[in-house]
Design a protein around this motif. Structure first.
Motif, mmCIF file in Angstrom:
data_model
loop_
_atom_site.group_PDB
_atom_site.id
_atom_site.type_symbol
_atom_site.label_atom_id
_atom_site.label_comp_id
_atom_site.label_asym_id
_atom_site.label_seq_id
_atom_site.Cartn_x
_atom_site.Cartn_y
_atom_site.Cartn_z
ATOM 1 N N PHE A 232 -7.016 -0.155 3.469
ATOM 2 C CA PHE A 232 -5.947 0.742 3.065
ATOM 3 C C PHE A 232 -5.516 0.447 1.621
ATOM 4 C CE2 PHE A 232 -4.687 -0.171 7.714
ATOM 5 C CZ PHE A 232 -5.744 0.591 8.188
ATOM 6 N N LEU A 233 -5.355 -0.845 1.328
ATOM 7 C CA LEU A 233 -4.896 -1.220 -0.007
ATOM 8 C C LEU A 233 -5.913 -0.810 -1.067
ATOM 9 C CD1 LEU A 233 -2.864 -2.619 -1.862
ATOM 10 C CD2 LEU A 233 -4.025 -4.789 -1.380
ATOM 11 N N LYS A 234 -7.192 -1.080 -0.811
ATOM 12 C CA LYS A 234 -8.222 -0.715 -1.785
ATOM 13 C C LYS A 234 -8.260 0.794 -2.010
ATOM 14 C CE LYS A 234 -11.267 -4.670 -0.863
ATOM 15 N NZ LYS A 234 -12.558 -5.095 -0.237
ATOM 16 N N HIS A 235 -8.034 1.562 -0.949
ATOM 17 C CA HIS A 235 -8.015 3.019 -1.101
ATOM 18 C C HIS A 235 -6.869 3.452 -2.005
ATOM 19 C CE1 HIS A 235 -6.743 7.121 0.106
ATOM 20 N NE2 HIS A 235 -8.044 7.349 0.112
ATOM 21 N N ALA A 236 -5.684 2.878 -1.801
ATOM 22 C CA ALA A 236 -4.533 3.244 -2.624
ATOM 23 C C ALA A 236 -4.750 2.859 -4.081
ATOM 24 C CB ALA A 236 -3.267 2.583 -2.075
ATOM 25 N N VAL A 237 -5.295 1.666 -4.314
ATOM 26 C CA VAL A 237 -5.566 1.209 -5.682
ATOM 27 C C VAL A 237 -6.588 2.126 -6.352
ATOM 28 C CG1 VAL A 237 -6.556 -0.661 -7.056
ATOM 29 C CG2 VAL A 237 -4.944 -1.187 -5.208
ATOM 30 N N ALA A 238 -7.653 2.470 -5.628
ATOM 31 C CA ALA A 238 -8.681 3.349 -6.189
ATOM 32 C C ALA A 238 -8.114 4.724 -6.504
ATOM 33 C CB ALA A 238 -9.858 3.462 -5.222
ATOM 34 N N LEU A 239 -7.240 5.223 -5.631
ATOM 35 C CA LEU A 239 -6.631 6.533 -5.845
ATOM 36 C C LEU A 239 -5.792 6.532 -7.120
ATOM 37 C CD1 LEU A 239 -6.460 9.317 -4.465
ATOM 38 C CD2 LEU A 239 -4.384 8.511 -3.326
ATOM 39 N N ALA A 240 -5.049 5.454 -7.332
ATOM 40 C CA ALA A 240 -4.254 5.347 -8.560
ATOM 41 C C ALA A 240 -5.167 5.351 -9.781
ATOM 42 C CB ALA A 240 -3.402 4.081 -8.528
ATOM 43 N N THR B 175 0.833 -1.207 0.000
ATOM 44 C CA THR B 175 0.000 0.000 0.000
ATOM 45 C C THR B 175 0.868 1.257 0.000
ATOM 46 O OG1 THR B 175 -1.741 -1.179 1.207
ATOM 47 C CG2 THR B 175 -1.824 1.229 1.231
ATOM 48 N N ASP B 176 1.889 1.275 0.847
ATOM 49 C CA ASP B 176 2.777 2.431 0.884
ATOM 50 C C ASP B 176 3.537 2.599 -0.431
ATOM 51 O OD1 ASP B 176 2.173 3.595 3.272
ATOM 52 O OD2 ASP B 176 3.831 2.706 4.396
ATOM 53 N N ALA B 177 3.841 1.494 -1.106
ATOM 54 C CA ALA B 177 4.525 1.586 -2.394
ATOM 55 C C ALA B 177 3.628 2.274 -3.429
ATOM 56 C CB ALA B 177 4.935 0.199 -2.881
ATOM 57 N N ILE B 178 2.328 1.991 -3.391
ATOM 58 C CA ILE B 178 1.401 2.656 -4.308
ATOM 59 C C ILE B 178 1.332 4.147 -4.000
ATOM 60 C CG2 ILE B 178 -0.987 2.783 -5.110
ATOM 61 C CD1 ILE B 178 -1.244 -0.197 -4.464
ATOM 62 N N TYR B 179 1.169 4.474 -2.712
ATOM 63 C CA TYR B 179 1.161 5.888 -2.336
ATOM 64 C C TYR B 179 2.467 6.568 -2.749
ATOM 65 C CZ TYR B 179 -2.991 5.178 0.653
ATOM 66 O OH TYR B 179 -4.242 4.912 1.126
ATOM 67 N N GLY B 180 3.566 5.856 -2.593
ATOM 68 C CA GLY B 180 4.856 6.424 -2.967
ATOM 69 C C GLY B 180 4.941 6.721 -4.453
ATOM 70 N N ALA B 181 4.455 5.795 -5.281
ATOM 71 C CA ALA B 181 4.469 6.026 -6.724
ATOM 72 C C ALA B 181 3.605 7.217 -7.099
ATOM 73 C CB ALA B 181 3.997 4.768 -7.459
ATOM 74 N N LEU B 182 2.546 7.436 -6.352
ATOM 75 C CA LEU B 182 1.673 8.583 -6.596
ATOM 76 C C LEU B 182 2.194 9.863 -5.961
ATOM 77 C CD1 LEU B 182 -1.793 6.899 -5.933
ATOM 78 C CD2 LEU B 182 -0.863 7.571 -8.165
ATOM 79 N N ALA B 183 3.302 9.759 -5.217
ATOM 80 C CA ALA B 183 3.840 10.903 -4.458
ATOM 81 C C ALA B 183 2.770 11.475 -3.539
ATOM 82 C CB ALA B 183 4.373 11.977 -5.404
#
Length: 381
Positions: free
Chosen positions: A300-308, A269-277
């Protein structure tokens, strides 16, 4: 010197097929001509735009440039290309300056190519991009090869073809008959035209298959690829199992955390947020907020995926390494991959879950907890 881009777009383009002229057909969601105009409008050296249009295309032109906010002078084209260029040159303001004459059906012209033309015009009255002919050439008749033809000194011409405005106006005024391009007109007036390195991607859309090729170039050129890393650590506590990547793994301890302490899912999840800065889990789901106490980490993971997804990215792949002495990850790695793929909405072959030890060094070597390191790649086509 003032630089004017003169875009010739008065042709019918029947060989490209379609229900409208090729310059108004869509290419990756935007009209071909709109892409051409936008490139020149965005160039810092270009001061003005003139578009030469067919008399029947006013509505198509208005539709193509709607929402672009461009200031474009328009003029009616003639029966031939050189007549259209003459009409466009007459609409260019001033007597001096530079003019870049470009085919409206070449939507992939790059800023770097425009730069090369303008640089060459500092020392020459004309400059045009071209690519050396590299294929073998033949002369033929009636479907048969008659003889080879030498390719030395031969070039494939492109646009924009740049000129000193006064010189090319005079050349066109003196020219009689048709011309394949403006270099031919310039040579007829004995103007020196510098050959500038062209660009293979600067294709002219002529046939239906050219749309496919142009779309492929755009995808490769405009693709936004981002990579993010995530790292997380959780200590062991009393319990009868740990949750890793959404899977309950039997163990004589549990993992301590504000949520369910899924260290693997947290790292991804943090890796996704990181890629999105866009920060980390703690910023989106503060541990000080009691509503997240004991929460399942898939939230948390679903939120990061949806944000991407909302920002136009898709997940290309995720690679997770769990660092621990116990429990053994190998027997359950397949189930972890399957669950992560389900939650992230991607194929299982895009998820890697593996484990290593720290050779009994550090807190993981002392079996005090588990660490996780993840890398995720996002792609915006």
């Amino acid at each position: 010197m003032t630089v004017t881009a003169l875009i010739v777009a008065a042709g019918r383009g029947t060989r490209a097929g379609g229900s409208r002229p090729k310059q108004y057909q869509p290419l990756m969601g935007r009209a071909v001509l709109a892409r051409t105009l936008a490139t020149f409008a965005a160039h810092p050296r270009v001061d003005a735009l003139v578009a030469v249009l067919h008399p029947e295309d006013d509505d198509l032109f208005a539709e193509a440039i709607a929402g672009l906010g461009l200031n474009i002078a328009t003029v009616r084209g003639g029966a031939t290309r050189d007549a259209s260029v003459q009409a466009g040159l007459a609409a260019v303001r001033g007597e001096d300056g530079l003019v870049l004459i470009h085919d409206g059906a070449r939507p992939l012209v790059s800023p770097q190519l425009i730069d090369r033309i303008l640089e060459a015009l500092e020392t020459h009255p004309g400059a045009a991009p071209a690519l050396p002919v590299t294929d073998a050439l033949w002369r033929g008749a009636e479907g048969l090869v008659v003889a080879p033809h030498p390719r030395e000194g031969l070039f494939r011409a492109q646009t924009p073809q740049g000129f000193h405005l006064r010189a090319i106006r005079a050349a066109h005024a003196a020219h009689t008959g048709g011309a394949a391009d403006d270099v031919e007109v310039a040579l007829g007036a004995h103007l020196d035209v510098a050959i500038v390195r062209g660009d293979e991607d600067n294709l002219k859309i002529t046939h239906p298959e050219d749309f496919t090729r142009a779309a492929r170039v755009l995808r490769e050129r405009d693709m936004d690829i981002r990579t993010g890393n995530g790292f997380d650590v959780h200590a062991f506590c009393e319990g009868d199992g740990v949750i890793l990547c959404g899977i309950k793994v039997p163990h004589d301890k549990a993992l301590k955390g504000h949520s369910d302490a899924d260290v693997g899912m947290h790292a991804v999840t943090d890796a996704i947020y990181g890629a999105l800065a866009d920060g980390d889990i703690g910023q989106h789901f503060p541990p000080s907020d009691p509503q997240w106490k004991g929460a399942p980490s898939d939230i948390f993971l679903k939120h990061a995926v949806a944000l991407a997804g909302e920002r136009g990215y898709r997940i290309s792949n995720a690679d997770l390494t769990l660092i621990c002495e116990q429990p053994k990850i190998g027997p359950v790695a397949g189930a972890m991959r399957a669950e992560m793929a389900r939650l992230m909405g991607i194929d299982i072959d895009r998820i890697s879950v593996k484990a290593t030890t720290s050779e009994r060094l550090g807190f993981t070597g002392r079996q005090e907890g588990i660490a996780a390191l993840a890398t995720v790649t996002l792609i915006k086509p």
